[in-house]
Design an enzyme around this catalytic site. Structure first.
Site, mmCIF file in Angstrom:
data_model
loop_
_atom_site.group_PDB
_atom_site.id
_atom_site.type_symbol
_atom_site.label_atom_id
_atom_site.label_comp_id
_atom_site.label_asym_id
_atom_site.label_seq_id
_atom_site.Cartn_x
_atom_site.Cartn_y
_atom_site.Cartn_z
ATOM 1 N N LYS A 184 0.840 -1.209 0.000
ATOM 2 C CA LYS A 184 0.000 0.000 0.000
ATOM 3 C C LYS A 184 0.871 1.253 0.000
ATOM 4 C CE LYS A 184 -2.064 -1.137 3.840
ATOM 5 N NZ LYS A 184 -1.462 -2.472 4.023
ATOM 6 N N THR A 185 1.833 1.268 0.888
ATOM 7 C CA THR A 185 2.702 2.433 0.971
ATOM 8 C C THR A 185 3.505 2.564 -0.323
ATOM 9 O OG1 THR A 185 2.802 2.171 3.355
ATOM 10 C CG2 THR A 185 4.489 3.548 2.372
ATOM 11 N N ASP B 295 -1.844 7.923 3.847
ATOM 12 C CA ASP B 295 -1.429 6.569 4.245
ATOM 13 C C ASP B 295 -2.073 6.242 5.596
ATOM 14 O OD1 ASP B 295 -0.165 4.130 4.156
ATOM 15 O OD2 ASP B 295 1.879 4.910 4.411
ATOM 16 N N GLU B 296 -2.197 4.981 5.911
ATOM 17 C CA GLU B 296 -2.746 4.552 7.205
ATOM 18 C C GLU B 296 -4.086 5.230 7.499
ATOM 19 O OE1 GLU B 296 -1.162 2.222 8.888
ATOM 20 O OE2 GLU B 296 0.975 2.414 8.414
ATOM 21 N N GLN C 55 -5.529 -3.140 10.730
ATOM 22 C CA GLN C 55 -4.418 -2.517 11.451
ATOM 23 C C GLN C 55 -4.834 -1.220 12.133
ATOM 24 O OE1 GLN C 55 -0.394 -2.775 9.586
ATOM 25 N NE2 GLN C 55 -1.562 -3.440 7.806
ATOM 26 N N ARG D 159 5.271 -7.261 10.928
ATOM 27 C CA ARG D 159 6.464 -6.443 10.707
ATOM 28 C C ARG D 159 7.631 -7.311 10.271
ATOM 29 N NH1 ARG D 159 4.184 -2.901 9.153
ATOM 30 N NH2 ARG D 159 2.391 -4.226 9.470
HETATM 31 P P1 ATP Z 1 1.749 -2.111 5.951
HETATM 32 O O1 ATP Z 1 0.314 -2.546 5.960
HETATM 33 O O2 ATP Z 1 2.550 -2.842 6.937
HETATM 34 O O3 ATP Z 1 1.889 -0.639 5.987
HETATM 35 P P2 ATP Z 1 2.080 -1.993 3.110
HETATM 36 O O4 ATP Z 1 0.878 -2.587 2.512
HETATM 37 O O5 ATP Z 1 2.166 -0.533 3.141
HETATM 38 O O6 ATP Z 1 2.324 -2.618 4.531
HETATM 39 P P3 ATP Z 1 4.621 -1.862 1.823
HETATM 40 O O7 ATP Z 1 5.399 -1.425 2.998
HETATM 41 O O8 ATP Z 1 4.287 -0.873 0.782
HETATM 42 O O9 ATP Z 1 3.298 -2.595 2.336
HETATM 43 O O10 ATP Z 1 5.315 -3.089 1.119
HETATM 44 C C1 ATP Z 1 5.846 -4.187 1.859
HETATM 45 C C2 ATP Z 1 7.156 -4.639 1.244
HETATM 46 O O11 ATP Z 1 6.917 -5.282 0.000
HETATM 47 C C3 ATP Z 1 8.094 -3.488 0.968
HETATM 48 O O12 ATP Z 1 9.415 -3.921 1.187
HETATM 49 C C4 ATP Z 1 7.854 -3.226 -0.506
HETATM 50 O O13 ATP Z 1 8.952 -2.615 -1.120
HETATM 51 C C5 ATP Z 1 7.620 -4.636 -1.053
HETATM 52 N N1 ATP Z 1 6.777 -4.648 -2.239
HETATM 53 C C6 ATP Z 1 5.527 -4.182 -2.345
HETATM 54 N N2 ATP Z 1 5.041 -4.375 -3.589
HETATM 55 C C7 ATP Z 1 6.020 -4.992 -4.299
HETATM 56 C C8 ATP Z 1 6.149 -5.451 -5.650
HETATM 57 N N3 ATP Z 1 5.163 -5.334 -6.531
HETATM 58 N N4 ATP Z 1 7.304 -6.027 -6.005
HETATM 59 C C9 ATP Z 1 8.322 -6.162 -5.116
HETATM 60 N N5 ATP Z 1 8.271 -5.744 -3.843
HETATM 61 C C10 ATP Z 1 7.132 -5.162 -3.438
HETATM 62 MG MG MG Z 2 2.319 0.835 4.756
#
Ligand code: ATP
Ligand code: MG
Length: 762
Positions: free
Chosen positions: A33-34, A225-226, A256, A619
């Site tokens: 997402k981030t 975000d969040e 979350q 995490r």
């Molecule tokens: P959270 O809910 O914990 O905030 P999130 O959904 O925001 O998580 P991210 O932090 O954006 O998730 O991504 C998690 C990890 O996966 C990061 O290291 C990110 O770089 C990697 N990632 C996300 N999408 C891809 C992708 N399409 N290819 C490779 N790596 C990815």
């Molecule tokens: Mg995130």
């Protein structure tokens, strides 16, 4: 420029490229997402949108910085620099500086932090002659904060029948008055508290349509975000700003949402579709962060919550290692096990400490962990909360200890002369300071001689000063008669500190109480750790504890070193949101701690605790470890603990229970807590005698003395009274700051302040 969209999966790409109209990305942890937000910003910039028109709201400033860096890599530093990116508070404080005059503020308004706010409330409560137990600053502020975050100003508050009735029922009918006065005083001081930053932004956007219009046109693209953790006030700001063109993209995960105690409202995410009927919703299901095992275990946990949007989360990552579950004997044992394991993994896998995080439910848990890490020479950094020995309440208690040991300690004197409040005001202190400077005597001596010095102090003040010095002298007389713990506890009680802490029922107040209790636990394990005692004294005393502490507190891990050397991250789970680490340790997996005993009353609260656990475990990238302890000191009592229900919600196939994966050879494996006596025991010696065997580096009868720098050299072998034999690996500082770094044979590397250390040359 290479096509960075290829670094995204299909739904991520679509979410990035749908730049017109409202977009919501709702997806589980680690699904990117981030990353979508980051790439979306890069994409907008590449489409010719100016960075000045993009507003991105993150949960922490750290997250904003990291995102900026990533965007800079994608589209260049110039564009990234000018983005409006940060937390709600920092962004809108910036906007309010520009617009403040409209609201009757000066642009240089002061921002009050929580401490400032509480001090102000305390003063008002006193002026109004109200009972400060009923109207404790913490609880009053919490009530006001809640009102502000729901956009209820003092006027509305006092006019609202239901609110008035509720306060009346709670026997706090004056809350409305206090809110009123508090707000007037803030205004007079040209100050805003944290909640005002959001509240006033809402006023600005509500009451000044042309200003609203200007910002609507400025921020053509808004990203949050969040989003699941926004409160009503934040929600409304976003809604107002986005109302015109509705180019708003929010990402979040209802699983979350962990800040409802601060007014975060999960409904914001659930209602997004109602607010923006033509919004596009993207679901991301692939987890890129964690091993298969962690993803599966996280799914195990979250299905137990009834309130949730169903989500599938899967990963192509390897199955990975099982989640470790370690059952410790005490919090000391728990901390030692974690530290040892970190050291082992770090050296065996040759990875820096930055890949490790230790997460916990409450800040008070960090003390034991910090101590274990320090003793092993592992660099660490505490985020969110302040390092244990830096916390105000801990510093206050330590100031008492210092003044008891050394009456001339000015700083400590100043810190506690009127803490807890004993009616010795600032004017009196200024007078003492002036006369002390004039006569070249210490504050303490000025206080002792106050009646003779003609300071124009009234009778009551003189009496209170005398009571204070008498109390301190009384403690000093016990310095060698009581062991460190018994005296420490007496000081905490008789000084009134414990009373003040007990009266504050807010979560922060509780945390402070826990910190002080933790400090006492530290004293206790210090007293017990040495077992059958030393040479000239029968037991370890408070001054010896302070020597030990000064070893620990004296920045043995300095800031610059931290920058160079990677460190282990210590934080509460709340502040770990959004982050990721190769290895994550979740400490204190016990009933009543996690889930918190305060959350057992309702399903909603229990579910929030469960979401918190979901956040914790997700995490981890490679492996998670859960530790719990059979016994733990909390609120001054030794409690026997059961493992957290959350552990049992994970299927056994994902868990590996370990008794002792790493051996803990040193003295700290035998816990103080296990042999502890209950608090208030008149004397600790009986407990000492139960210790299984004497301390390993027990003091022998040789001569120890305080050495100075000129007597020492690199590679010299020395013996320390408590840590045993070691080799000097570095010497630094001058005079009172001189330090030796010694690699102790049994205890690892330590920074020793020479002015405190008793050493012997070998
Ligand atoms: P959270 O809910 O914990 O905030 P999130 O959904 O925001 O998580 P991210 O932090 O954006 O998730 O991504 C998690 C990890 O996966 C990061 O290291 C990110 O770089 C990697 N990632 C996300 N999408 C891809 C992708 N399409 N290819 C490779 N790596 C990815
Ligand atoms: Mg995130």
């Amino acid at each position: 420029m290479k096509d960075y969209l290829l670094e995204l999966n299909r739904p991520q790409q679509e979410a990035v490229k749908t730049t017109e109209g409202p977009v919501m990305v709702i997806a589980g942890a680690g699904s990117g997402k981030t990353r979508v937000l980051t790439y979306r910003i890069a994409w907008l910039l590449s489409q010719g949108i100016s960075p000045f028109n993009i507003l991105a709201l993150t949960f922490t400033n750290k997250a904003a910085r990291e995102m900026k860096e990533r965007i800079a890599q994608l589209v260049g530093i110039e564009k990234a620099r000018n983005l409006w990116m940060g937390t709600f508070h920092s962004i809108f404080a910036r906007i309010l500086r520009v617009e403040a005059e409209k609201l009757g503020f000066h642009r240089n308004f002061t921002i009050y932090d929580t401490d400032d706010s509480k001090r102000l409330i305390k003063a008002i409560v006193k002026e109004q002659n109200l009972d400060d137990k009923v109207y404790s600053a913490g609880s009053v502020l919490a009530r006001i904060s809640n009102a502000k975050n729901n956009l209820i100003g003092p006027g509305d508050y006092n006019d609202d029948f239901e609110i008035q009735n509720a306060d009346y029922q709670a026997r706090k009918p004056k809350l409305g008055l206090l809110y009123n006065l508090y707000q007037q005083r803030l205004q007079k001081a040209l100050a805003m508290d944290f909640d005002d930053l959001l509240f006033n932004t809402n006023l600005l956007l509500r009451d000044f349509p042309e200003t609203l219009y200007r910002y609507q046109n400025k921020f053509t693209h808004i990203l949050v975000d969040e989003y699941q953790d926004t409160n009503y006030s934040q929600y409304l700001i976003v809604k107002r700003l986005a109302a015109n063109n509705e180019n708003i993209c929010v990402v979040g995960d209802d699983a979350q949402s962990i800040y409802s105690f601060r007014g975060a409202n999960i409904a914001n995410i659930l209602n997004f579709k109602q607010d923006y009927p033509d919004c596009k919703v993207f679901k991301l299901e692939q987890n890129y962060r964690s091993s298969q095992t962690i993803v599966d275990a996280a799914n195990n946990i979250i299905v137990n919550n009834k309130d949730q949007i169903f989500k599938k989360v899967w990963t192509e990552n390897a199955v990975g290692d099982k989640i470790l579950v370690y059952k410790a004997k005490s919090e000391v044992d728990e901390a030692a096990w974690i530290s040892k394991r970190i050291q082992k993994l770090s050296s065996e896998m040759d990875i820096p400490y930055s890949n490790f995080a230790i997460l916990y439910r409450t800040n008070a848990q960090s003390r034991a962990l910090e101590e274990a890490l320090r003793r092993m020479g592992i660099a660490y950094r505490i985020f969110g909360g302040i390092s244990f020995y830096q916390r105000k309440e801990v510093k206050d208690v330590l100031a008492y200890f210092r003044l008891v040991i050394n009456h001339q300690d000015e700083d400590s004197f100043r810190r506690i002369i009127n803490f807890p409040t004993r009616g010795i005001g600032d004017t009196t202190i200024s007078k003492l300071e002036a006369v002390a400077t004039e006569m070249n005597i210490s504050l303490w001596d000025a206080a002792l001689r106050a009646p003779q010095l003609g300071l124009g102090l009234n009778h009551g003040t003189l009496r209170r000063i005398e009571e204070f010095t008498t109390m301190i002298k009384g403690f000093s007389a016990l310095l060698f008669k009581y062991n460190a713990f018994d005296l420490g506890e007496r000081i905490v009680m008789q000084s009134g500190i414990r009373k003040v802490l007990f009266e504050d029922g807010t979560p922060e107040g509780l945390q402070r109480r826990e910190s002080v209790e933790e400090l006492l636990v530290g004293l206790q394990s210090f007293v017990l750790s040495v077992g059958v005692e030393t040479t000239e004294r029968e037991f370890l005393t408070l001054d010896q504890f302070m020597e030990d502490i000064s070893l620990l507190t004296d920045a043995d891990i300095k800031k610059e070193e931290l920058e160079k050397n990677p460190y282990v991250t210590l934080m509460t789970i709340h502040s770990a949101k959004g982050l990721e680490f190769l290895f994550v340790f979740v400490a204190g997996m016990e009933e009543n701690l996690f889930p918190s005993s305060m959350a057992l009353g309702s399903r909603a609260e229990l579910e929030e605790e469960r979401r918190l656990f979901y956040v914790a475990i997700t995490r981890a990238m490679k492996q998670a470890a859960l530790t719990w302890s059979e016994s733990r000191f909390r609120y001054g009592q030794l409690n026997f603990c059961e493992s957290s229900r959350f552990i049992s919600e994970i299927e056994d196939q994902y868990l590996q229970r370990v008794d002792e994966l790493v051996k803990i050879p040193n003295k700290f494996s035998s816990s103080g807590a296990k042999f502890a006596k209950p608090f208030n025991h008149p004397n600790a010696e009986s407990a000492n005698s139960q210790l299984p065997k004497p301390h390993v580096s027990q003091v022998d009868d040789g001569e120890y003395s305080i050495l100075n720098l000129s007597q020492l050299a690199l590679k010299m072998r020395v013996k320390h009274q408590r840590f045993g034999e070691g080799t000097i690996t570095n010497l630094s500082g001058k005079g009172a700051d001189a330090k030796a770094e010694i690699l102790f044979d049994g205890d690892g590397k330590k920074q020793i302040m020479l002015k405190f250390a008793r050493l012997r040359l070998l």
